[in-house]
Design an enzyme around this catalytic site. Sequence first.
Site, PDB file in Angstrom:
ATOM      1  N   ALA A 199       3.572  -4.418   8.473  1.00  0.00           N
ATOM      2  CA  ALA A 199       2.758  -3.257   8.839  1.00  0.00           C
ATOM      3  C   ALA A 199       2.330  -2.414   7.650  1.00  0.00           C
ATOM      4  O   ALA A 199       1.248  -1.809   7.674  1.00  0.00           O
ATOM      5  CB  ALA A 199       3.516  -2.389   9.832  1.00  0.00           C
ATOM      6  N   CYS A 324       3.647  -9.834 -18.811  1.00  0.00           N
ATOM      7  CA  CYS A 324       4.209  -8.796 -19.675  1.00  0.00           C
ATOM      8  C   CYS A 324       4.598  -7.536 -18.914  1.00  0.00           C
ATOM      9  O   CYS A 324       4.891  -6.515 -19.515  1.00  0.00           O
ATOM     10  CB  CYS A 324       3.206  -8.416 -20.761  1.00  0.00           C
ATOM     11  SG  CYS A 324       2.351  -9.801 -21.476  1.00  0.00           S
TER      12      CYS A 324
END
Length: 465
Positions: A199, A324
């Site tokens: 949801a 990264c």
Amino acid sequence: MPYFDAASAAPLHPVARQALLASLDEGWADPARLYREGRRARLLLDAAREAMAEAVGCRPDELVFTPSGTRAVHAGISGSLAGRRRVGNRLVVSAVEHSSVLHAAETHAAAGSVVTEVPVGRTGAVDAGVFAAALGSGDSGTAALACLQSANHEVGTEQPVAEVAEACRAAGVPLLVDAAQSLGWGPVEGGWSLLAASAHKWGGPAGVGLLAVRKGVRFAPQGPSDERESGRAPGFENLPAIVAAAASLRAVRAEAAAEGARLRALVDRIRARVPELVPDVEVVGDPVRRLPHLVTFSCLYVDGETLLHELDREGFSVSSGSSCTSSTLTPSHVLRAMGVLSEGNVRVSLPAGTTAEDVDRFLEVLPGVVAGVRERLGAPAASPVAAPGADSLVVDALGRRCPIPVIELAKVIGDVPVGGTVTVLADDAAARLDIPAWCEMRGQEYVGESPSAGGGVAYVVRRVK
């Protein structure tokens, strides 16, 4: 502050907030009890289930509520595999599924079962024919279950669910669809067998997932169960949150056509303008068959974590699949499977109500942010010019993380003559993806890789121009 990360969690819809507050007063009792308060709670639960089932496209008695979308996925996979154990234990998944599916697959494989991973093309979509071939009998037997997301959570590409569902039907294999990213925009087409969603992806409260299991699908719930939710999701239902989730799904569906068209135009603007404004950028994902609100692009020579922090300082909340980011030092499995650039990755997913002014300001800010990060990292400002030099060079980038190995490669490629090679020594897993991607973007030849005597991997690039 513009929030551009709706694919992670959409802001709570106003209708959800109203329904949540109202049901806190009306839906606090146990819906399994027969007294007045319990009957009132049961009416709310039944109404929410009917509304959800209508939006999903299933019968109310085929749908149960779970504590999260991840729990729905795990319950759907384990229950379906257990129900079909006489057929076999092989699980088929696409290479770009959500981590909830892949974690379930890892657990399945660790128990000695077989998992077949279907590759994707450069846009992130599976080929329906290849997926169909993976279902069939072979050395590992016919698949017991197949999983395919309706749309990708990182790049927005829509999958050919209807075609794959037809192939699954012909092979007698149930198909579980993770519809978390797409359900707010419309029902999932095709003859799927199981469907999971969450949801908070469409503006409902967190902590509500749903699992739909079609009648006739063999299903054996795993773990302890009770009398609630057909024994498939034990524990007391979070009724106020469930009511709010159902109300918000109905509301966003009513707005989906108009809001989807408006957001698609804004995303089209981002897709077109970012490569014009920022050099060395790759926009990834299918340009047409995609979610209307999501766009992902990757920037060469940029540290993804730093880029996100700098955009946050400018007032923009975005996410990344870059290798990264602070949460991981390995490339996104989605970007890796697509074979596209992973460094400096930015995912923009616009929530409902995003304005054109917010997008325009993002496009104004982005070029300076990227340029600043590149300057601090010492990235080259231009393509190399012809220069004499040694026929081959070696760049030692061992122990250095992305995007440094690629930056060092770009700095020295002009020091070898056309036809010469540069060998990059790197032990960062991202290099396996980003060095070939750099070659494709810059028109150089990626020769290949081999183990390095000093550890790590040696990546060889030949200068073409």
